[in-house]
Scaffold this active site. Structure first.
Site, short mmCIF file in Angstrom:
data_model
loop_
_atom_site.label_atom_id
_atom_site.label_comp_id
_atom_site.label_asym_id
_atom_site.label_seq_id
_atom_site.Cartn_x
_atom_site.Cartn_y
_atom_site.Cartn_z
N ASP A 164 -8.75 -1.82 -1.37
CA ASP A 164 -9.00 -1.92 0.06
C ASP A 164 -9.74 -0.71 0.62
O ASP A 164 -9.88 0.32 -0.05
CB ASP A 164 -7.68 -2.13 0.82
CG ASP A 164 -6.53 -1.30 0.26
OD1 ASP A 164 -6.80 -0.29 -0.42
OD2 ASP A 164 -5.37 -1.65 0.50
N ASN B 74 6.77 -3.20 4.43
CA ASN B 74 6.95 -4.61 4.83
C ASN B 74 6.56 -5.57 3.71
O ASN B 74 6.40 -6.76 3.94
CB ASN B 74 6.13 -4.90 6.10
CG ASN B 74 4.63 -4.68 5.87
OD1 ASN B 74 4.21 -4.38 4.76
ND2 ASN B 74 3.84 -4.82 6.91
N HIS C 64 3.78 -5.47 1.93
CA HIS C 64 2.35 -5.75 1.74
C HIS C 64 1.84 -5.23 0.40
O HIS C 64 2.38 -4.27 -0.16
CB HIS C 64 1.49 -5.26 2.92
CG HIS C 64 1.31 -3.79 3.02
ND1 HIS C 64 1.46 -3.08 4.19
CD2 HIS C 64 0.97 -2.84 2.09
CE1 HIS C 64 1.21 -1.81 3.98
NE2 HIS C 64 0.91 -1.64 2.71
N GLU D 83 -0.91 -8.27 4.65
CA GLU D 83 0.30 -8.09 5.44
C GLU D 83 1.11 -9.40 5.46
O GLU D 83 0.58 -10.46 5.14
CB GLU D 83 -0.09 -7.73 6.89
CG GLU D 83 -0.96 -6.49 7.01
CD GLU D 83 -0.16 -5.19 6.96
OE1 GLU D 83 1.00 -5.20 6.50
OE2 GLU D 83 -0.70 -4.15 7.39
C1 F6R Z 1 -3.45 1.22 -0.89
C2 F6R Z 1 -2.76 -0.05 -0.72
C3 F6R Z 1 -1.45 -0.15 -0.02
C4 F6R Z 1 -0.44 0.90 -0.50
C5 F6R Z 1 0.88 0.74 0.26
C6 F6R Z 1 1.86 1.83 -0.12
O1 F6R Z 1 -4.68 1.03 -1.55
O2 F6R Z 1 -3.29 -1.01 -1.14
O3 F6R Z 1 -0.93 -1.44 -0.22
O4 F6R Z 1 -0.24 0.75 -1.86
O5 F6R Z 1 0.64 0.80 1.63
O6 F6R Z 1 1.34 3.06 0.32
P1 F6R Z 1 2.02 4.44 -0.11
O7 F6R Z 1 1.80 4.58 -1.57
O8 F6R Z 1 1.28 5.48 0.68
O9 F6R Z 1 3.46 4.34 0.24
#
Ligand code: F6R
Length: 242
Positions: free
Chosen positions: A67, A136, A138, A143
């Protein structure tokens, strides 16, 4: 789904790096699906260390990131392209031309999404996809929703994600409200998926991913249906699991 319980962040980072490293040693021209965020930083550090020791190299590897924030260019320090360069790519022998992140600077949503889908498809999809998980549930920036997404899409970030990401911005108002993300179906096309999870704030999401119903309200729950998915999680992230 295979669950690997580890004691803490460092242990998780080494195990995840070991799995990625084994993949690249076995198939030097692997297509890796990579993630940003706090979770994989330790694994990237470990891989850089092993690269310097001569244990693994990335000369033939290509990568597709999950992303990117919409509206940011790759040289913006808050962009995921910048993150990947500084946390990993700049420190190993990967050919930058073979590293791909959705183009956040492309205002044409349709074009940005379809061209990224085409690239991933033309690469034959991903050999090993590394994922973190949101509080959540995701994955990527997919989401909770009424249906699982398919290809790359532009999403409005939820308040909880904006708040979670605001720790990385000087001013919370600067957190972009939209992002391009690989879709759930594309993620599921990966031949192997490794989910890394650490810390108590992920405990509910990890529980729902592994033991909950398969529902787009917890996008990560679909990983239960993947035939080769490994979750590497520490005690804190597993604290709500039986
Ligand atoms: C990042 C991504 C997100 C993160 C998720 C957890 O490229 O795709 O799905 O993996 O938000 O983020 P952290 O590791 O910062 O807790």
């Amino acid at each position: 789904m295979k669950l690997i319980r580890v004691k803490d962040y460092d242990d998780m980072s080494r195990k995840v790096a070991n799995i990625i490293s084994a993949q690249v040693i076995l198939k030097p021209n692997s297509v890796l699906g990579l993630a940003t965020g706090t979770t994989p930083i330790g694994a990237y550090k470990q891989l850089i260390d092993w690269y310097h020791k001569g244990d693994v190299d990335f000369a033939e590897v290509s990568t597709y990131n999950l992303d990117e924030y919409r509206g940011l260019t790759g040289d913006d320090p808050q962009s995921y392209r910048y993150f990947m360069n500084t946390q990993f790519f700049d420190h190993v022998d990967i050919d930058k031309a073979n590293t791909h992140v959705p183009d956040g600077s492309n205002p044409d949503i349709e074009e940005a999404c379809s061209s990224y889908d085409k690239m991933v498809k033309d690469a034959g999809y991903v050999d090993l996809q590394l994922l973190g998980i949101g509080r959540n549930g995701h994955i990527g920036f997919n989401e909770p929703a009424d249906a699982f997404s398919k290809g790359t899409q532009c999403v409005d970030l939820t308040e909880s994600t904006i708040e979670a990401n605001s720790r990385l911005f000087d001013d919370p108002e600067d957190v972009p409200r939209q992002a391009y993300t690989m879709g759930v179906q594309t993620i599921m096309n990966a031949r192997m998926i490794v989910v890394a999870a650490t810390g108590e704030d992920k405990a509910q999401a990890v529980h729902d991913m592994v033991f909950g119903a398969v529902t787009p309200q917890c996008p990560a729950s679909i990983l239960q249906l993947h035939t080769n998915c490994v979750v590497v999680a520490d005690d804190a992230a597993l604290s709500l699991c039986p």
